[in-house]
Design a protein around this motif. Structure first.
Motif, mmCIF file in Angstrom:
data_model
loop_
_atom_site.group_PDB
_atom_site.id
_atom_site.type_symbol
_atom_site.label_atom_id
_atom_site.label_comp_id
_atom_site.label_asym_id
_atom_site.label_seq_id
_atom_site.Cartn_x
_atom_site.Cartn_y
_atom_site.Cartn_z
ATOM 1 N N THR A 216 -15.909 32.332 -36.488
ATOM 2 C CA THR A 216 -17.092 31.484 -36.891
ATOM 3 C C THR A 216 -17.466 31.795 -38.210
ATOM 4 O O THR A 216 -16.584 32.492 -39.150
ATOM 5 C CB THR A 216 -18.298 31.530 -36.059
ATOM 6 N N VAL A 217 -18.336 31.151 -38.918
ATOM 7 C CA VAL A 217 -18.334 31.074 -40.546
ATOM 8 C C VAL A 217 -19.487 32.139 -41.060
ATOM 9 O O VAL A 217 -19.414 32.042 -42.425
ATOM 10 C CB VAL A 217 -18.976 29.666 -40.921
ATOM 11 N N SER A 218 -19.943 33.363 -40.283
ATOM 12 C CA SER A 218 -20.490 34.263 -40.847
ATOM 13 C C SER A 218 -20.535 35.542 -39.968
ATOM 14 O O SER A 218 -20.214 35.267 -38.760
ATOM 15 C CB SER A 218 -21.814 34.091 -41.212
ATOM 16 N N PRO A 219 -20.373 36.508 -40.363
ATOM 17 C CA PRO A 219 -20.339 37.836 -39.443
ATOM 18 C C PRO A 219 -21.598 38.064 -38.681
ATOM 19 O O PRO A 219 -21.613 38.271 -37.463
ATOM 20 C CB PRO A 219 -20.290 39.013 -40.378
ATOM 21 N N THR A 220 -22.828 37.698 -39.252
ATOM 22 C CA THR A 220 -23.966 37.707 -38.462
ATOM 23 C C THR A 220 -24.067 36.821 -37.513
ATOM 24 O O THR A 220 -24.411 37.035 -36.217
ATOM 25 C CB THR A 220 -25.157 37.577 -39.480
ATOM 26 N N TYR A 221 -23.713 35.380 -37.636
ATOM 27 C CA TYR A 221 -23.612 34.128 -36.559
ATOM 28 C C TYR A 221 -22.664 34.841 -35.370
ATOM 29 O O TYR A 221 -22.920 34.644 -34.203
ATOM 30 C CB TYR A 221 -23.000 33.089 -37.331
ATOM 31 N N ALA A 222 -21.566 35.458 -35.696
ATOM 32 C CA ALA A 222 -20.435 35.944 -34.800
ATOM 33 C C ALA A 222 -21.383 37.010 -33.747
ATOM 34 O O ALA A 222 -20.932 36.713 -32.733
ATOM 35 C CB ALA A 222 -19.424 36.311 -35.329
ATOM 36 N N ARG A 223 -22.130 37.951 -34.415
ATOM 37 C CA ARG A 223 -22.677 38.734 -33.524
ATOM 38 C C ARG A 223 -23.869 38.255 -32.694
ATOM 39 O O ARG A 223 -23.879 38.388 -31.423
ATOM 40 C CB ARG A 223 -23.611 39.840 -34.369
ATOM 41 N N GLU A 224 -24.543 37.097 -33.422
ATOM 42 C CA GLU A 224 -25.572 36.498 -32.768
ATOM 43 C C GLU A 224 -25.088 35.662 -31.630
ATOM 44 O O GLU A 224 -25.822 35.669 -30.401
ATOM 45 C CB GLU A 224 -26.382 35.584 -33.454
ATOM 46 N N VAL A 225 -23.967 35.013 -31.802
ATOM 47 C CA VAL A 225 -23.689 33.972 -30.557
ATOM 48 C C VAL A 225 -22.883 34.903 -29.368
ATOM 49 O O VAL A 225 -22.928 34.105 -28.317
ATOM 50 C CB VAL A 225 -22.608 32.956 -31.123
ATOM 51 N N THR A 226 -22.606 36.051 -29.745
ATOM 52 C CA THR A 226 -21.854 36.748 -28.523
ATOM 53 C C THR A 226 -23.091 37.521 -27.844
ATOM 54 O O THR A 226 -22.870 38.018 -26.508
ATOM 55 C CB THR A 226 -20.859 37.667 -29.114
ATOM 56 N N SER A 227 -24.123 37.736 -28.230
ATOM 57 C CA SER A 227 -25.283 38.603 -27.765
ATOM 58 C C SER A 227 -26.533 37.918 -27.432
ATOM 59 O O SER A 227 -27.470 38.474 -26.680
ATOM 60 C CB SER A 227 -25.593 39.518 -28.837
ATOM 61 N N ASP A 228 -26.731 36.744 -27.911
ATOM 62 C CA ASP A 228 -28.041 35.990 -27.613
ATOM 63 C C ASP A 228 -27.737 34.664 -27.015
ATOM 64 O O ASP A 228 -27.150 33.700 -27.758
ATOM 65 C CB ASP A 228 -28.746 35.554 -29.055
ATOM 66 N N PRO A 229 -28.307 34.428 -25.564
ATOM 67 C CA PRO A 229 -27.633 33.322 -24.939
ATOM 68 C C PRO A 229 -28.265 32.086 -25.455
ATOM 69 O O PRO A 229 -27.736 30.815 -25.481
ATOM 70 C CB PRO A 229 -28.457 33.492 -23.564
ATOM 71 N N GLU A 230 -29.491 32.167 -26.225
ATOM 72 C CA GLU A 230 -30.181 30.984 -26.909
ATOM 73 C C GLU A 230 -29.283 30.609 -27.950
ATOM 74 O O GLU A 230 -29.257 29.135 -28.107
ATOM 75 C CB GLU A 230 -31.532 31.318 -27.247
ATOM 76 N N LEU A 231 -28.437 31.085 -28.534
ATOM 77 C CA LEU A 231 -27.689 30.729 -29.599
ATOM 78 C C LEU A 231 -26.018 30.717 -29.350
ATOM 79 O O LEU A 231 -25.436 30.028 -29.936
ATOM 80 C CB LEU A 231 -27.585 31.877 -30.776
ATOM 81 N N GLY A 232 -25.957 31.235 -28.159
ATOM 82 C CA GLY A 232 -24.416 30.952 -27.519
ATOM 83 C C GLY A 232 -24.290 29.921 -26.895
ATOM 84 O O GLY A 232 -23.202 29.518 -26.473
ATOM 85 N N PHE A 233 -25.327 29.166 -26.535
ATOM 86 C CA PHE A 233 -25.372 27.882 -25.660
ATOM 87 C C PHE A 233 -24.273 27.725 -24.621
ATOM 88 O O PHE A 233 -23.316 26.885 -24.328
ATOM 89 C CB PHE A 233 -24.872 26.688 -26.618
ATOM 90 N N GLY A 234 -24.314 29.146 -23.795
ATOM 91 C CA GLY A 234 -23.551 29.094 -22.327
ATOM 92 C C GLY A 234 -21.867 29.542 -22.912
ATOM 93 O O GLY A 234 -21.425 29.864 -21.849
ATOM 94 N N LEU A 235 -21.547 29.962 -24.059
ATOM 95 C CA LEU A 235 -20.248 30.234 -24.427
ATOM 96 C C LEU A 235 -20.274 31.570 -24.896
ATOM 97 O O LEU A 235 -19.066 32.298 -25.377
ATOM 98 C CB LEU A 235 -19.720 29.402 -25.572
ATOM 99 N N GLU A 236 -21.451 32.190 -24.848
ATOM 100 C CA GLU A 236 -21.309 33.826 -25.163
ATOM 101 C C GLU A 236 -20.438 34.643 -24.573
ATOM 102 O O GLU A 236 -19.881 35.483 -25.135
ATOM 103 C CB GLU A 236 -22.969 34.370 -25.368
ATOM 104 N N GLY A 237 -20.461 34.510 -23.125
ATOM 105 C CA GLY A 237 -19.411 35.409 -22.542
ATOM 106 C C GLY A 237 -17.944 35.032 -22.804
ATOM 107 O O GLY A 237 -17.282 35.837 -22.981
ATOM 108 N N VAL A 238 -17.676 33.697 -23.059
ATOM 109 C CA VAL A 238 -16.322 33.448 -23.461
ATOM 110 C C VAL A 238 -15.928 34.123 -24.696
ATOM 111 O O VAL A 238 -14.828 34.597 -24.995
ATOM 112 C CB VAL A 238 -16.346 31.712 -23.334
ATOM 113 N N LEU A 239 -16.852 33.954 -25.575
ATOM 114 C CA LEU A 239 -16.530 34.511 -27.083
ATOM 115 C C LEU A 239 -16.706 35.916 -27.060
ATOM 116 O O LEU A 239 -15.471 36.563 -27.494
ATOM 117 C CB LEU A 239 -17.747 34.162 -28.051
#
Length: 485
Positions: A216-239
């Protein structure tokens, strides 16, 4: 290394958002670093009108469910002279819009982009023979899926590495289970380990799981979407499950287009040495362009954005009266949710000249806002990367942002005592925090020496595409070496 970049947009040929800017700049940066790059986009009406390209001989076809769709390929040049291939299909792409018209998506977008993914694979096999395929967002997600899941294409691309990049996880390409046969893949791929997503088909999930790596397009966003379900939109576990095969690589800014030293849209050109006079002239020009009066030297705050909750407009709406009481003026260029647009149009009518809202998009005005504003506001709920805050820094315009995604990776709080930092940052998604941060920015604006130091820090920031291109080339080389054994 021969790299194929596949996406639904590319500036200046077809643009609906920031993805187009990335695809317009990254290929040229890769080329400058020695790679051989080809870009594949749909042959939209706008692209065929803007791109000088020739139709290649021969008609090709791909399966789409129970029928076959024929298409032609056109070849031309994109920004930086990179090879550009357009997938020409009269029924799917000869339309007024890219994704829809009148605020509504086209009803057949699934079919359009299933076709595009398969057609891109066939075109690449015939004309490019890439070492690496780099696909972007769900509109191009079918390509990394079919080159691994379709037996014929799997053999063709056995020595081709694949990277799939997510620009916004909120849009995943989710469709009904009944649409799965359109993919022409074995039903074994409609599983929890691949394309199945709560009983539906998720193209982004399929691409993440079948590509050799995802980013994805920034290091912080990569951390956010793997740790925050609100930002992972259901794919946090997959990522998360991809481990080090999922990474964040910060986008770059195209300084060929976004640079006040040579920006043709500006009243005057300027740089760090003549920023006082240059920005003052551009501020006067912006005031004239949007018809907002000078109010005793108050700072002018700009926004160029979609008017949606993601971009923080619910925060702005909650505190609109308090916002208008601050010693500043605000210019907004954007469009989005009609209800949100109406809130701010009404606020403009009672603002006494402190708010100006211009609905729609105007590229020339976007440049004028970057140069003529004193501050640039981005109170996003989430922001995968963001490019406009990078542009603002280049124009000596102080970003006021929420610390999320790429905003957190590019903007740091200015400390008047130490002189460090390049903008103003708040963390909690509350309108009180937004208002307090704007108040801090206004207070520093009233200190000319501190403001000049802040502006100098912005000019000194370097988010050119060279850095990002080097990182991508490292990843491509690793994936390709693993693929060829």
């Amino acid at each position: 290394m021969k790299i194929a970049i596949v996406a639904a947009e590319m500036t200046p040929h077809a643009k609906a958002g920031g993805l187009a800017d990335v695809i317009g700049a990254l290929p040229a940066a890769l080329t400058q670093r020695g790679a051989e790059v080809a870009v594949v986009i749909p042959g939209y009406r706008s692209a065929l009108e803007k791109a000088s390209c020739q139709r290649l001989p021969g008609e090709l076809s791909v399966a789409l469910g129970s029928r076959r769709e024929s298409f032609r390929v056109r070849r031309g040049s994109g920004p930086g002279g990179v090879a550009l291939y357009l997938i020409e299909h009269e029924g799917f792409f000869n339309r007024a819009g890219l994704y829809g018209e009148g605020g509504r998506d086209y009803a057949d977008n699934l079919q359009r982009y299933l076709f595009f993914g398969r057609a891109a694979a066939v075109a690449l096999a015939k004309h490019v023979h890439p070492d690496v395929i780099h696909s972007h967002d769900w509109h191009a997600a079918v390509l990394p899926i079919v080159i691994r899941a379709d037996p014929a294409l799997r053999e063709t691309f056995a020595r081709t590495a694949s990277l799939f990049t997510i620009h916004n996880l909120a849009f995943q390409g989710i469709f009904d289970r009944g649409d799965y046969p359109l993919l022409n893949l074995d039903w074994s791929y409609f599983s929890i380990d691949c394309l199945e997503f709560y009983g539906r088909m998720n193209l982004m999930k399929g691409a993440v799981t079948l590509a050799d790596a995802a980013s994805t397009v920034s290091p912080t966003y990569a951390r956010e979407v793997t740790s925050d379900p609100e930002l992972g939109f259901g794919l946090e576990g997959v990522l998360r499950a991809r481990g080090d095969r999922f990474m964040g690589i910060l986008n770059g800014a195209d300084y060929n287009e976004w640079n006040p030293a040579g920006d043709d849209y500006l009243a005057v050109h300027y740089g760090p040495r003549d920023a006082d006079a240059g920005k003052l002239s551009c501020k006067e020009d912006l005031r004239s362009a949007v018809d907002i009066p000078d109010r005793d030297g108050r700072p002018l705050v700009g926004m160029v954005t979609r008017m949606t909750p993601q971009k923080g407009f619910d925060l702005l709406a909650q505190g609109i009266e308090e916002l208008m009481s601050l010693d500043m003026q605000l210019v907004i260029l954007g469009s989005g949710d009609p209800a949100v647009e109406e809130i701010f149009k009404q606020a403009q009518s009672r603002s006494g000249g402190k708010l100006r809202v211009i609905l729609g998009f105007d590229n020339a005005l976007a440049h004028k806002i970057q140069a003529g504003s004193d501050m640039f506001l981005m109170p996003s709920r989430f922001e995968p990367c963001g490019l406009t805050q990078m542009y603002a820094l280049k124009y000596g315009t102080a970003p006021v942002v929420r610390a999320t995604g790429g905003l957190a990776d590019t903007v740091s709080e200015f400390d008047p005592r130490s002189g460090k930092g390049n903008g103003f940052v708040f963390h909690q998604y509350r309108h009180e925090d937004l208002l307090a941060t704007l108040a801090r920015a206004i207070a520093v604006y009233r200190q000319p020496s501190a403001w000049r130091r802040l502006r100098e820090n912005g000019f000194a920031a370097d988010f050119s595409w060279t850095r990002a291109a080097d990182r991508y080339l490292e990843v491509f080389a690793r994936l390709y070496a693993e693929r060829v054994g």
